[in-house]
Write a protein that holds these residues in place. Structure first.
Motif: not given
Length: 140
Positions: A113-128, A130-135, A139-140
């Protein structure tokens, strides 16, 4: 509670729990767990030094868990550990490929039910996030 009111942490933990259950269910026929799969898949690209393996899978294990999994895979003849690091044997490559088909089905279901763009955007949002919390934790 209304789904929109649940915090991101609830969703992340719930998804991780469900992924554990789903992967454990599809690898159970091989008498494996998600941790076994993660080690097999990490080694599929080639040998990995044990410290790097521990670092790469550190977020997915409890203390001592990885050593037990590696020892089990060695006992099955799927993995060897030597001067080049931990590596799959020919039987381990076959096991990885066999299990990968089952795990691939789970991965496809996760993205239903997710488009490729939705999936990729979800990964980018989760990555950001993680970076925010690590900072924030220094830790960053």
């Amino acid at each position: 509670m209304d789904p929109e009111q649940r915090p991101i942490g609830w969703w992340v933990k719930r998804l991780d729990t469900l992924l554990d259950e789903a992967v454990d269910a599809v690898v159970a026929g091989e008498e494996l767990t998600r941790r076994h799969w993660q080690v097999l898949h990490s080694l599929a690209e080639g040998p990995v030094q044990e410290p790097a393996l521990h670092t790469g899978l550190g977020d997915f294990r409890s203390p001592g868990d990885l050593a037990v999994v590696v020892a089990d895979l060695i006992g099955r003849g799927w993995v060897v550990s030597g001067h080049r690091g931990v590596t799959l044997t020919p039987d381990g490559v076959l096991a990885h490929d066999r299990v990968a088909r089952s795990v691939g089905r789970i991965r496809r279901h996760v993205a239903d039910g997710l488009s490729r763009q939705e999936y990729e955007r979800t990964i980018l949002v989760l990555d950001r996030m993680v970076e925010n919390v690590e900072r924030a934790l220094g830790r960053r």
